[in-house]
Design an enzyme around this catalytic site. Sequence first.
Site, PDB file in Angstrom:
ATOM      1  N   ASP A   8       0.865  -1.178   0.000  1.00 37.09           N
ATOM      2  CA  ASP A   8       0.000   0.000   0.000  1.00 37.09           C
ATOM      3  C   ASP A   8       0.904   1.232   0.000  1.00 37.09           C
ATOM      4  O   ASP A   8       1.639   1.468   0.959  1.00 37.09           O
ATOM      5  CB  ASP A   8      -0.868  -0.040   1.260  1.00 37.09           C
ATOM      6  CG  ASP A   8      -1.780   1.161   1.376  1.00 37.09           C
ATOM      7  OD1 ASP A   8      -1.667   2.101   0.557  1.00 37.09           O
ATOM      8  OD2 ASP A   8      -2.605   1.162   2.295  1.00 37.09           O
ATOM      9  N   ILE A   9       0.853   1.985  -1.077  1.00 39.29           N
ATOM     10  CA  ILE A   9       1.778   3.116  -1.249  1.00 39.29           C
ATOM     11  C   ILE A   9       1.616   4.163  -0.139  1.00 39.29           C
ATOM     12  O   ILE A   9       2.562   4.880   0.183  1.00 39.29           O
ATOM     13  CB  ILE A   9       1.610   3.727  -2.670  1.00 39.29           C
ATOM     14  CG1 ILE A   9       2.863   4.482  -3.076  1.00 39.29           C
ATOM     15  CG2 ILE A   9       0.371   4.604  -2.763  1.00 39.29           C
ATOM     16  CD1 ILE A   9       2.904   4.846  -4.557  1.00 39.29           C
ATOM     17  N   ASN A  22      -6.525  12.650 -11.247  1.00 42.14           N
ATOM     18  CA  ASN A  22      -7.233  13.087 -12.464  1.00 42.14           C
ATOM     19  C   ASN A  22      -7.022  14.586 -12.628  1.00 42.14           C
ATOM     20  O   ASN A  22      -6.439  15.241 -11.754  1.00 42.14           O
ATOM     21  CB  ASN A  22      -8.716  12.713 -12.400  1.00 42.14           C
ATOM     22  CG  ASN A  22      -9.419  13.364 -11.229  1.00 42.14           C
ATOM     23  OD1 ASN A  22      -9.465  14.598 -11.131  1.00 42.14           O
ATOM     24  ND2 ASN A  22      -9.943  12.572 -10.305  1.00 42.14           N
ATOM     25  N   GLY A  30      -9.641   4.549  -6.318  1.00 38.15           N
ATOM     26  CA  GLY A  30      -8.347   3.887  -6.463  1.00 38.15           C
ATOM     27  C   GLY A  30      -7.295   4.419  -5.514  1.00 38.15           C
ATOM     28  O   GLY A  30      -7.573   4.755  -4.358  1.00 38.15           O
ATOM     29  N   VAL A  31      -6.078   4.513  -6.019  1.00 38.47           N
ATOM     30  CA  VAL A  31      -4.965   4.950  -5.169  1.00 38.47           C
ATOM     31  C   VAL A  31      -5.139   6.423  -4.763  1.00 38.47           C
ATOM     32  O   VAL A  31      -4.728   6.822  -3.673  1.00 38.47           O
ATOM     33  CB  VAL A  31      -3.613   4.662  -5.878  1.00 38.47           C
ATOM     34  CG1 VAL A  31      -3.361   5.576  -7.043  1.00 38.47           C
ATOM     35  CG2 VAL A  31      -2.471   4.710  -4.889  1.00 38.47           C
ATOM     36  N   ASP A  32      -5.779   7.195  -5.619  1.00 39.48           N
ATOM     37  CA  ASP A  32      -6.055   8.610  -5.324  1.00 39.48           C
ATOM     38  C   ASP A  32      -6.908   8.727  -4.046  1.00 39.48           C
ATOM     39  O   ASP A  32      -6.577   9.489  -3.117  1.00 39.48           O
ATOM     40  CB  ASP A  32      -6.787   9.214  -6.540  1.00 39.48           C
ATOM     41  CG  ASP A  32      -6.849  10.728  -6.525  1.00 39.48           C
ATOM     42  OD1 ASP A  32      -6.235  11.354  -5.646  1.00 39.48           O
ATOM     43  OD2 ASP A  32      -7.517  11.280  -7.427  1.00 39.48           O
ATOM     44  N   SER A 115      -2.415   4.852 -14.334  1.00 36.89           N
ATOM     45  CA  SER A 115      -3.363   4.582 -15.438  1.00 36.89           C
ATOM     46  C   SER A 115      -3.801   3.123 -15.573  1.00 36.89           C
ATOM     47  O   SER A 115      -4.629   2.821 -16.431  1.00 36.89           O
ATOM     48  CB  SER A 115      -2.830   5.053 -16.809  1.00 36.89           C
ATOM     49  OG  SER A 115      -2.936   6.451 -16.926  1.00 36.89           O
ATOM     50  N   THR A 116      -3.258   2.205 -14.759  1.00 34.55           N
ATOM     51  CA  THR A 116      -3.556   0.782 -15.002  1.00 34.55           C
ATOM     52  C   THR A 116      -4.778   0.269 -14.251  1.00 34.55           C
ATOM     53  O   THR A 116      -5.109  -0.914 -14.345  1.00 34.55           O
ATOM     54  CB  THR A 116      -2.354  -0.121 -14.636  1.00 34.55           C
ATOM     55  OG1 THR A 116      -2.123  -0.031 -13.219  1.00 34.55           O
ATOM     56  CG2 THR A 116      -1.109   0.282 -15.393  1.00 34.55           C
ATOM     57  N   ILE A 118      -8.505   2.255 -12.927  1.00 38.02           N
ATOM     58  CA  ILE A 118      -9.726   2.844 -13.466  1.00 38.02           C
ATOM     59  C   ILE A 118      -9.512   3.335 -14.908  1.00 38.02           C
ATOM     60  O   ILE A 118     -10.427   3.265 -15.733  1.00 38.02           O
ATOM     61  CB  ILE A 118     -10.187   3.983 -12.525  1.00 38.02           C
ATOM     62  CG1 ILE A 118     -10.645   3.383 -11.181  1.00 38.02           C
ATOM     63  CG2 ILE A 118     -11.290   4.832 -13.154  1.00 38.02           C
ATOM     64  CD1 ILE A 118     -10.743   4.364 -10.034  1.00 38.02           C
TER      65      ILE A 118
HETATM   66  N1  AR6 Z   1      -1.232   1.440  -3.195  1.00 38.78           N
HETATM   67  C1  AR6 Z   1      -0.645   1.093  -4.355  1.00 38.78           C
HETATM   68  N2  AR6 Z   1      -1.303   0.885  -5.508  1.00 38.78           N
HETATM   69  C2  AR6 Z   1      -2.647   1.000  -5.480  1.00 38.78           C
HETATM   70  C3  AR6 Z   1      -3.366   1.353  -4.318  1.00 38.78           C
HETATM   71  C4  AR6 Z   1      -2.594   1.574  -3.130  1.00 38.78           C
HETATM   72  N3  AR6 Z   1      -3.156   1.937  -1.972  1.00 38.78           N
HETATM   73  N4  AR6 Z   1      -4.693   1.402  -4.647  1.00 38.78           N
HETATM   74  C5  AR6 Z   1      -4.799   1.079  -5.952  1.00 38.78           C
HETATM   75  N5  AR6 Z   1      -3.573   0.822  -6.462  1.00 38.78           N
HETATM   76  P1  AR6 Z   1      -6.083   3.688 -10.137  1.00 38.78           P
HETATM   77  P2  AR6 Z   1      -5.713   5.177 -12.653  1.00 38.78           P
HETATM   78  C6  AR6 Z   1      -3.162   0.480  -7.839  1.00 38.78           C
HETATM   79  O1  AR6 Z   1      -7.410   3.192 -10.556  1.00 38.78           O
HETATM   80  O2  AR6 Z   1      -5.938   3.943 -13.442  1.00 38.78           O
HETATM   81  C7  AR6 Z   1      -9.041   7.814  -9.601  1.00 38.78           C
HETATM   82  O3  AR6 Z   1     -10.418   7.958  -9.435  1.00 38.78           O
HETATM   83  C8  AR6 Z   1      -4.177  -0.171  -8.762  1.00 38.78           C
HETATM   84  O4  AR6 Z   1      -4.202  -1.573  -8.550  1.00 38.78           O
HETATM   85  O5  AR6 Z   1      -5.911   4.152  -8.735  1.00 38.78           O
HETATM   86  O6  AR6 Z   1      -4.546   6.042 -13.010  1.00 38.78           O
HETATM   87  C9  AR6 Z   1      -8.374   9.125 -10.017  1.00 38.78           C
HETATM   88  O7  AR6 Z   1      -8.983  10.230  -9.389  1.00 38.78           O
HETATM   89  C10 AR6 Z   1      -3.607   0.179 -10.123  1.00 38.78           C
HETATM   90  O8  AR6 Z   1      -2.577  -0.756 -10.515  1.00 38.78           O
HETATM   91  O9  AR6 Z   1      -5.557   4.912 -11.069  1.00 38.78           O
HETATM   92  C11 AR6 Z   1      -8.613   9.136 -11.507  1.00 38.78           C
HETATM   93  O10 AR6 Z   1      -9.908   9.583 -11.817  1.00 38.78           O
HETATM   94  C12 AR6 Z   1      -2.930   1.528  -9.906  1.00 38.78           C
HETATM   95  O11 AR6 Z   1      -2.877   1.712  -8.488  1.00 38.78           O
HETATM   96  C13 AR6 Z   1      -8.484   7.680 -11.887  1.00 38.78           C
HETATM   97  O12 AR6 Z   1      -8.803   6.945 -10.699  1.00 38.78           O
HETATM   98  C14 AR6 Z   1      -3.648   2.703 -10.525  1.00 38.78           C
HETATM   99  O13 AR6 Z   1      -5.060   2.507 -10.445  1.00 38.78           O
HETATM  100  C15 AR6 Z   1      -7.072   7.334 -12.269  1.00 38.78           C
HETATM  101  O14 AR6 Z   1      -7.046   6.016 -12.754  1.00 38.78           O
END
Ligand code: AR6
Length: 171
Positions: A8-9, A22, A30-32, A115-116, A118
């Site tokens: 978990d980052i 975004n 997601g991570v955001d 980006s990988t 959502i």
């Molecule tokens: N620690 C590490 N990696 C994570 C964590 C975490 N706590 N949570 C998720 N991931 P995503 P995107 C991974 O969807 O595709 C948001 O709504 C996850 O498994 O977080 O760039 C933003 O506001 C994946 O491999 O980001 C944007 O609208 C990676 O993080 C949109 O999502 C990225 O997944 C951005 O989409």
Amino acid sequence: MVEIIKGDITKLEVDAIVNAANCTLLGGGGVDGAIHRAAGPRLQAACAMLGGCVTGSAKLTQGYDLPAHYVIHAVGPVWSGGGKHEDELLASCYRSAMQLTEEHRINTIAFPCISTGIYRFPFERACGIALSEIFRALDEGSRVKQVYCVCFSDEDLEVYQKVLATFGQPT
Ligand code: AR6
């Protein structure tokens, strides 16, 4: 040194973690979402002052309640088949983030797989782009000593480590 790790980052004690944000920089899923929850409401307040961020670029805030000192908010492209400059825009995110490390004396940095999730960018392809840009910055004399590429699942970890092996650095 580049390391691929699972975790978990939001828990990492590094100078900067990168957020997969975004264009609004006002938070999301997601991570955001995880980063905003862990950093506390001061992060959202700081992001609201930044006026958004274009795709392929990045902006920096403090880390507030996170163990990391800074958050670099990078806006990756939404995958829509590869014909909309997605590769270049993703590369540009990593370049922008590495550029900010120079300006803010950041020695240790952790990237999620931008980006990988959502945004649906193909995972293995994204890993190759990420590592190309990270190694390019390190080769060009970046001050960064340690880069963590953080995966959220065992499956992602395995793929990312396989891609790293093709870059000639031992995993
Ligand atoms: N620690 C590490 N990696 C994570 C964590 C975490 N706590 N949570 C998720 N991931 P995503 P995107 C991974 O969807 O595709 C948001 O709504 C996850 O498994 O977080 O760039 C933003 O506001 C994946 O491999 O980001 C944007 O609208 C990676 O993080 C949109 O999502 C990225 O997944 C951005 O989409």
